[in-house]
Design a protein around this motif. Structure first.
Motif, PDB file in Angstrom:
ATOM      1  N   ASP A 179     -23.576   7.237  83.515  1.00 45.05           N
ATOM      2  CA  ASP A 179     -24.914   7.163  84.101  1.00 45.05           C
ATOM      3  C   ASP A 179     -25.994   7.088  83.027  1.00 45.05           C
ATOM      4  O   ASP A 179     -26.985   6.361  83.171  1.00 45.05           O
ATOM      5  CB  ASP A 179     -25.168   8.383  84.987  1.00 45.05           C
TER       6      ASP A 179
ATOM      7  N   ARG B 151     -26.141   3.543  81.832  1.00 45.86           N
ATOM      8  CA  ARG B 151     -26.724   2.653  82.836  1.00 45.86           C
ATOM      9  C   ARG B 151     -28.238   2.820  82.901  1.00 45.86           C
ATOM     10  O   ARG B 151     -28.994   1.837  82.920  1.00 45.86           O
ATOM     11  CB  ARG B 151     -26.127   2.941  84.213  1.00 45.86           C
TER      12      ARG B 151
ATOM     13  N   ALA C  18     -28.908   3.920  74.985  1.00 49.87           N
ATOM     14  CA  ALA C  18     -27.889   3.125  75.679  1.00 49.87           C
ATOM     15  C   ALA C  18     -26.645   2.977  74.808  1.00 49.87           C
ATOM     16  O   ALA C  18     -25.506   3.126  75.284  1.00 49.87           O
ATOM     17  CB  ALA C  18     -28.455   1.755  76.044  1.00 49.87           C
TER      18      ALA C  18
ATOM     19  N   THR D 184     -23.054   4.734  75.657  1.00 48.84           N
ATOM     20  CA  THR D 184     -21.911   3.824  75.821  1.00 48.84           C
ATOM     21  C   THR D 184     -20.782   4.220  74.884  1.00 48.84           C
ATOM     22  O   THR D 184     -19.606   4.247  75.269  1.00 48.84           O
ATOM     23  CB  THR D 184     -22.338   2.376  75.539  1.00 48.84           C
TER      24      THR D 184
ATOM     25  N   VAL E   7     -15.692   0.946  87.609  1.00 49.61           N
ATOM     26  CA  VAL E   7     -16.396   0.139  86.602  1.00 49.61           C
ATOM     27  C   VAL E   7     -15.953  -1.319  86.749  1.00 49.61           C
ATOM     28  O   VAL E   7     -14.758  -1.605  86.903  1.00 49.61           O
ATOM     29  CB  VAL E   7     -16.073   0.632  85.168  1.00 49.61           C
TER      30      VAL E   7
ATOM     31  N   ILE F 113     -22.933  -1.270  78.535  1.00 50.47           N
ATOM     32  CA  ILE F 113     -22.899  -0.977  79.973  1.00 50.47           C
ATOM     33  C   ILE F 113     -24.230  -1.409  80.581  1.00 50.47           C
ATOM     34  O   ILE F 113     -25.297  -1.003  80.112  1.00 50.47           O
ATOM     35  CB  ILE F 113     -22.645   0.519  80.221  1.00 50.47           C
ATOM     36  N   GLU F 114     -24.136  -2.249  81.595  1.00 49.15           N
ATOM     37  CA  GLU F 114     -25.332  -2.738  82.273  1.00 49.15           C
ATOM     38  C   GLU F 114     -25.542  -2.002  83.590  1.00 49.15           C
ATOM     39  O   GLU F 114     -24.595  -1.493  84.192  1.00 49.15           O
ATOM     40  CB  GLU F 114     -25.215  -4.240  82.535  1.00 49.15           C
ATOM     41  N   SER F 115     -26.781  -1.991  84.003  1.00 51.64           N
ATOM     42  CA  SER F 115     -27.166  -1.286  85.225  1.00 51.64           C
ATOM     43  C   SER F 115     -27.435  -2.274  86.341  1.00 51.64           C
ATOM     44  O   SER F 115     -28.127  -3.274  86.159  1.00 51.64           O
ATOM     45  CB  SER F 115     -28.430  -0.456  84.968  1.00 51.64           C
ATOM     46  N   ASP F 116     -26.851  -2.009  87.503  1.00 52.10           N
ATOM     47  CA  ASP F 116     -27.114  -2.788  88.707  1.00 52.10           C
ATOM     48  C   ASP F 116     -27.168  -1.794  89.861  1.00 52.10           C
ATOM     49  O   ASP F 116     -26.146  -1.194  90.217  1.00 52.10           O
ATOM     50  CB  ASP F 116     -26.004  -3.816  88.941  1.00 52.10           C
TER      51      ASP F 116
ATOM     52  N   ASP G 262     -21.267  -1.435  91.050  1.00 52.88           N
ATOM     53  CA  ASP G 262     -20.699  -0.540  90.056  1.00 52.88           C
ATOM     54  C   ASP G 262     -21.313  -0.803  88.686  1.00 52.88           C
ATOM     55  O   ASP G 262     -21.871  -1.875  88.421  1.00 52.88           O
ATOM     56  CB  ASP G 262     -19.178  -0.754  89.963  1.00 52.88           C
ATOM     57  N   ALA G 263     -21.170   0.187  87.830  1.00 50.40           N
ATOM     58  CA  ALA G 263     -21.553  -0.038  86.431  1.00 50.40           C
ATOM     59  C   ALA G 263     -20.752  -1.225  85.895  1.00 50.40           C
ATOM     60  O   ALA G 263     -19.584  -1.413  86.220  1.00 50.40           O
ATOM     61  CB  ALA G 263     -21.267   1.207  85.612  1.00 50.40           C
ATOM     62  N   ARG G 264     -21.375  -2.024  85.071  1.00 49.47           N
ATOM     63  CA  ARG G 264     -20.727  -3.216  84.523  1.00 49.47           C
ATOM     64  C   ARG G 264     -20.500  -3.021  83.022  1.00 49.47           C
ATOM     65  O   ARG G 264     -21.461  -2.866  82.263  1.00 49.47           O
ATOM     66  CB  ARG G 264     -21.571  -4.454  84.789  1.00 49.47           C
TER      67      ARG G 264
END
Length: 566
Positions: free
Chosen positions: A75, A78, A97, A101, A127, A198-201, A205-207
């Motif tokens: 989290d 993200r 970030a 990560t 993930v 790790i990208e946030s959407d 789910d976390a990417r």
């Protein structure tokens, strides 16, 4: 890209220490605000709010049980990425970030070895894994190692890194087996540098993104551009640092077949039809590990990496000199047949050869035109007048009559015994010669000719040809007639060449302890550098810097020739 060089134990762990400092800074400045229920963050939160909440997660994670800690780090990464997208305090958001990560990845790698695109569960968290622009030579799944966990011992400690978005990792997969290209990939597996973040959407789910850091296009996040973090040293060091090829090279000198089974050309990176091959040829009883530090330096130089692709040649070093030259030319032919069957790629036209020791002599011969020089040193009649088996005559002629290998535009010779080595006459050299295995087919052809038609073989060579006991060492003896005749075979006009030689103080004859200076230095070189070094000149910083200089000058000359300036 910046090198991190050894000077103390700190050099080995500097990347890990940097990550620790980032996390410590984040915790020290953490705000005590609480996240929403279950760790969810309001979608409408500002970048500042998101960054503060990411800090809260980073503060709580080290004290939490493993599964909960993993969720907190995930989290944190993200939300920090979301803060970066919101253009609020970009530098701190990027640091947070990356640190979160890295912390999440450290735990995830303890539980999971194989990673592939798609949805997975890691320590209870869903993930989505995505590969972006990764090498086509990698398998469907890869093994992942944090770059900061990889020792740089194989390079002497130097690590090339660049800061930016993400965490540098090494990814490794077994080489394929289902197509001809597979034979050009290292037996140890395909290894590449990668960067993960790790990208946030909010709606998914976390990417977890794996990307090629050698893609020089900056990533646009929000309204800012940021390069990917990269470590070009770790992947090679992880795989080749444990490769058995070094031991095989020594055994191959006395007829061991481990190297012979692996002989050929190997691509250290994806083939690029527009990049120039940098073809590295190791020396006697050695292996491609010779080129570890040189490879590291080239990959760590963005300009060289953009224009050159590294190929390694592996060959059995107990074969005679001219057999080796013929074999290596054949390995290159086989590689081109797979990579460029139509023969029209730009990569074919401007290869650079770099050879050490015996590999340097072979590289020179790959640039030379023999005419009848070598044949006349071995035989008293021309090939057409030799009344022996046609196939045997053709085999002999293939060894002693040749032209420059097509497409070579420059050569660099390191500690190469162009005029032989006195060590080739020592007792231990004769012992190794006696232990050598079955002579190769070309030498068996010479043996049949010498036994059936002894009168056509020069008297100095008749006995050795009849016995067929010809090895790499015997063909490096200073007095060997064919080797001696080859001294005058310099690279043809249009192929500039360079010599780098070592010299140890108080050595007689003057040289590196294996190759005298008088043998390593040849006339007509575009440049000559003598450094204080033993025979392992290939790993000396001054020699590596000289090769880098030569390659940069080559790029400048090439650009000027076509009216383009780098």
């Amino acid at each position: 890209m910046s090198p991190i060089s050894p000077g103390s134990v700190i050099a080995e762990g500097i990347v890990r220490v940097a990550c620790t400092i980032i996390v410590a800074f984040a915790l020290a400045t953490a705000n005590c605000a609480e996240a929403g229920p279950g760790g969810a963050f309001p979608a409408a939160a500002t970048g500042v709010d998101q960054l503060e909440r990411a800090r809260v997660r980073a503060q709580r994670a080290p004290r939490a049980p493993p599964r909960q800690a993993s969720a907190l780090w995930l989290d944190c990464a993200r939300v920090a990425f979301a803060a970066l997208q919101a253009d609020q305090n970009a530098a701190r958001a990027l640091s947070m970030a990356n640190a979160c990560t890295d912390a999440w990845l450290t735990g995830a790698l303890e539980d999971r070895r194989d990673w592939r695109p798609g949805r997975v569960r890691v320590r209870g968290n869903s993930v989505q894994i995505e590969f972006r622009g990764m090498s086509q030579y990698l398998g469907e799944s890869v093994r992942v190692i944090r770059a900061s966990d990889v020792s740089m011992r194989i390079y002497g400690g130097t690590r090339f890194v660049r800061p930016g978005l993400g965490v540098p990792v090494a990814v490794v997969s077994p080489r394929c087996r289902d197509r001809p290209l597979c034979n050009l990939l290292p037996f140890s597996g395909v290894f590449r540098a990668a960067t993960v973040w790790i990208e946030s959407d909010p709606d998914a789910d976390a990417r977890l993104v794996f990307a090629d850091p050698l893609d020089e296009t900056p990533k646009v996040i929000g309204s800012i551009q940021v390069p990917l973090a990269e470590d070009t040293s770790a992947a090679y060091a992880h795989v080749m640092g444990s490769s058995p090829i070094g031991r095989m090279g020594l055994f191959g000198l006395v007829g061991g077949n481990g190297v012979a089974r692996r002989a050929g050309v190997y691509l250290m990176e994806d083939y690029d039809p527009s990049k120039r091959p940098l073809i590295m040829v190791h020396g006697l009883g050695s292996s491609p590990l010779t080129w570890s530090a040189m490879t590291n330096a080239v990959w760590g130089d963005q300009e060289l990496r953009r224009h050159f692709q590294i190929w390694y040649v592996v060959y059995s070093t107990d074969d005679p000199l001219f057999v080796t030259r013929r074999r290596i030319a054949g390995y290159l032919d086989a590689a081109w047949a797979v990579l460029d069957p139509d023969g029209d790629d730009a990569a074919r036209r401007d290869a650079v050869l770099i050879g050490h020791s015996l590999g340097g002599v072979v590289s020179r011969l790959l640039c030379a035109e023999t005419s009848d020089t070598l044949w006349s040193a071995a035989f008293s009649v021309v090939p057409e007048a030799l009344r022996a088996d046609v196939a045997d005559v053709a085999a002999a002629e293939s060894l002693l009559v040749f032209s420059p290998y097509p497409g070579v535009s420059r050569a660099i010779f390191l500690a190469a015994p162009h005029r032989g080595s006195p060590l080739a006459d020592r007792w231990y050299a004769r012992l190794v010669k006696g232990l050598a295995g079955q002579p190769p087919p070309e030498i068996q052809a010479l043996r049949r000719i010498a036994r059936e038609h002894p009168e056509v073989v020069k008297i100095e060579l008749r006995s050795s040809y009849q016995q067929g006991r010809i090895t790499s060492i015997s063909t490096l003896q200073a007095a060997q007639p064919v080797r001696r005749a080859s001294e005058g075979l310099l690279p043809v006009v249009g192929i500039p060449y360079h010599t780098i030689a070592g010299r140890l103080p108080s050595r007689a004859p003057e040289g590196d302890g294996v190759v005298p200076l008088a043998s390593a230095i040849i006339p007509g070189a575009a440049s000559t550098l003598v450094i204080e070094s033993g025979h392992d000149v290939y790993s000396h910083p001054d020699a590596i810097a000289e090769v880098v200089r030569i390659l940069h000058d080559d790029l400048t000359e090439t650009a000027e020739a076509v009216g383009q300036y780098p």
